[in-house]
Design an enzyme around this catalytic site. Structure first.
Site, mmCIF file in Angstrom:
data_model
loop_
_atom_site.group_PDB
_atom_site.id
_atom_site.type_symbol
_atom_site.label_atom_id
_atom_site.label_comp_id
_atom_site.label_asym_id
_atom_site.label_seq_id
_atom_site.Cartn_x
_atom_site.Cartn_y
_atom_site.Cartn_z
ATOM 1 C CG ASP A 101 -2.095 1.023 1.023
ATOM 2 O OD1 ASP A 101 -2.268 1.017 0.714
ATOM 3 O OD2 ASP A 101 -2.457 1.314 1.956
ATOM 4 C CE LYS A 129 -5.420 -1.274 -1.650
ATOM 5 N NZ LYS A 129 -5.947 -0.402 -0.365
HETATM 6 C C1 PRP Z 1 -1.020 -4.529 6.137
HETATM 7 C C2 PRP Z 1 -1.034 -5.407 4.738
HETATM 8 C C3 PRP Z 1 0.689 -4.919 4.288
HETATM 9 C C4 PRP Z 1 0.783 -3.942 4.504
HETATM 10 C C5 PRP Z 1 1.126 -2.433 3.698
HETATM 11 O O1 PRP Z 1 -1.098 -5.070 7.214
HETATM 12 O O2 PRP Z 1 -0.987 -6.980 5.200
HETATM 13 O O3 PRP Z 1 1.613 -5.796 5.216
HETATM 14 O O4 PRP Z 1 -0.423 -3.832 6.054
HETATM 15 O O5 PRP Z 1 0.612 -1.521 3.607
HETATM 16 P P1 PRP Z 1 2.026 -0.445 3.241
HETATM 17 O O6 PRP Z 1 2.309 -1.004 2.254
HETATM 18 O O7 PRP Z 1 0.953 0.998 3.684
HETATM 19 O O8 PRP Z 1 3.392 -0.613 5.095
HETATM 20 P P2 PRP Z 1 -0.933 -5.404 7.874
HETATM 21 O O9 PRP Z 1 -0.563 -4.080 9.252
HETATM 22 O O10 PRP Z 1 -3.038 -4.163 8.472
HETATM 23 O O11 PRP Z 1 -1.383 -6.349 9.428
HETATM 24 P P3 PRP Z 1 -1.989 -8.113 9.212
HETATM 25 O O12 PRP Z 1 -1.032 -8.205 7.731
HETATM 26 O O13 PRP Z 1 -1.605 -8.774 10.395
HETATM 27 O O14 PRP Z 1 -3.405 -7.263 8.019
#
Ligand code: PRP
Ligand code: MN
Ligand code: MG
Length: 179
Positions: A101, A129
């Site tokens: 993200d 994304k």
């Molecule tokens: C989400 C996803 C990625 C990260 C991406 O994890 O699984 O690891 O966010 O976001 P970024 O590129 O903005 O850093 P999350 O922190 O929600 O934990 P999870 O995997 O336990 O859902």
């Protein structure tokens, strides 16, 4: 918030993509051993599936990281909640992620892991994304480039829910207002 989920990427499309990504990884690795690292918790479904398509997976380990601070704005700092148990020095390593993200998670994890001197370090993400990117991350393998929609399923959560869906869905808010 009231919402429903609309299918965006079907189970069969995910399975085809997993095989395609694994084929590319296998070509690049040229039969060398590889250690797969999953970032908890979103990557677990993808890791479980792709690990079975990659040749010579010598080890699998997990890391759990979280963004520092709270609130809606990501600070760009992360803390390690669970570190790896294995030593990655001198090994071919691939980080398996569900989604990129802002890029903060992978840029920080990559930085931390590079300092441990792996033989090679690659990133494989199922979803990307790019519109949301804040920090540059070089991603070696990307499954699907998706628009800036809230997605769930195949490991990905919305408020910890919907991780066990076998497809990737889009969260669609019901009604106009009223959160
Ligand atoms: C989400 C996803 C990625 C990260 C991406 O994890 O699984 O690891 O966010 O976001 P970024 O590129 O903005 O850093 P999350 O922190 O929600 O934990 P999870 O995997 O336990 O859902
Ligand atoms: Mn995650
Ligand atoms: Mg999450």
């Amino acid at each position: 918030m009231k919402y429903h989920i609309e299918e965006m990427i079907a189970k069969s499309e995910i399975a085809n993509k997993v095989r395609l990504l694994a084929d590319n990884i296998n070509k690049d690795l040229n039969n060398e051993d590889v250690l797969l690292i999953g970032l908890l918790r979103g990557s677990v479904m993808f890791l479980a599936d792709i690990a079975r398509e990659i040749n010579n997976v010598s080890e699998i380990d997990f890391m759990s990281v979280s963004s520092y601070g709270s609130g809606m704005v990501t600070s760009g700092e992360i803390k390690i909640l669970k570190d790896l148990d294995v030593n990655i020095e001198g090994k071919n390593v691939i980080i398996i992620e569900d989604i990129i993200d802002t890029g903060f998670t992978l840029s920080k994890v990559t930085k931390i892991l590079k300092e441990r001197n792996p033989k090679s370090l690659r990133i494989c993400t199922l979803l990307d994304k790019p519109e949301r990117r804040v920090t540059d991350v070089f991603v070696d393998y990307v499954g699907f480039i998706i628009p800036d929609e809230f997605v769930v399923g195949y490991g990905i959560d919305y408020a910890q829910k919907h991780r066990a869906l076998s497809y990737i869905g889009k969260v669609v808010k019901d009604g106009e207002d009223n959160e």
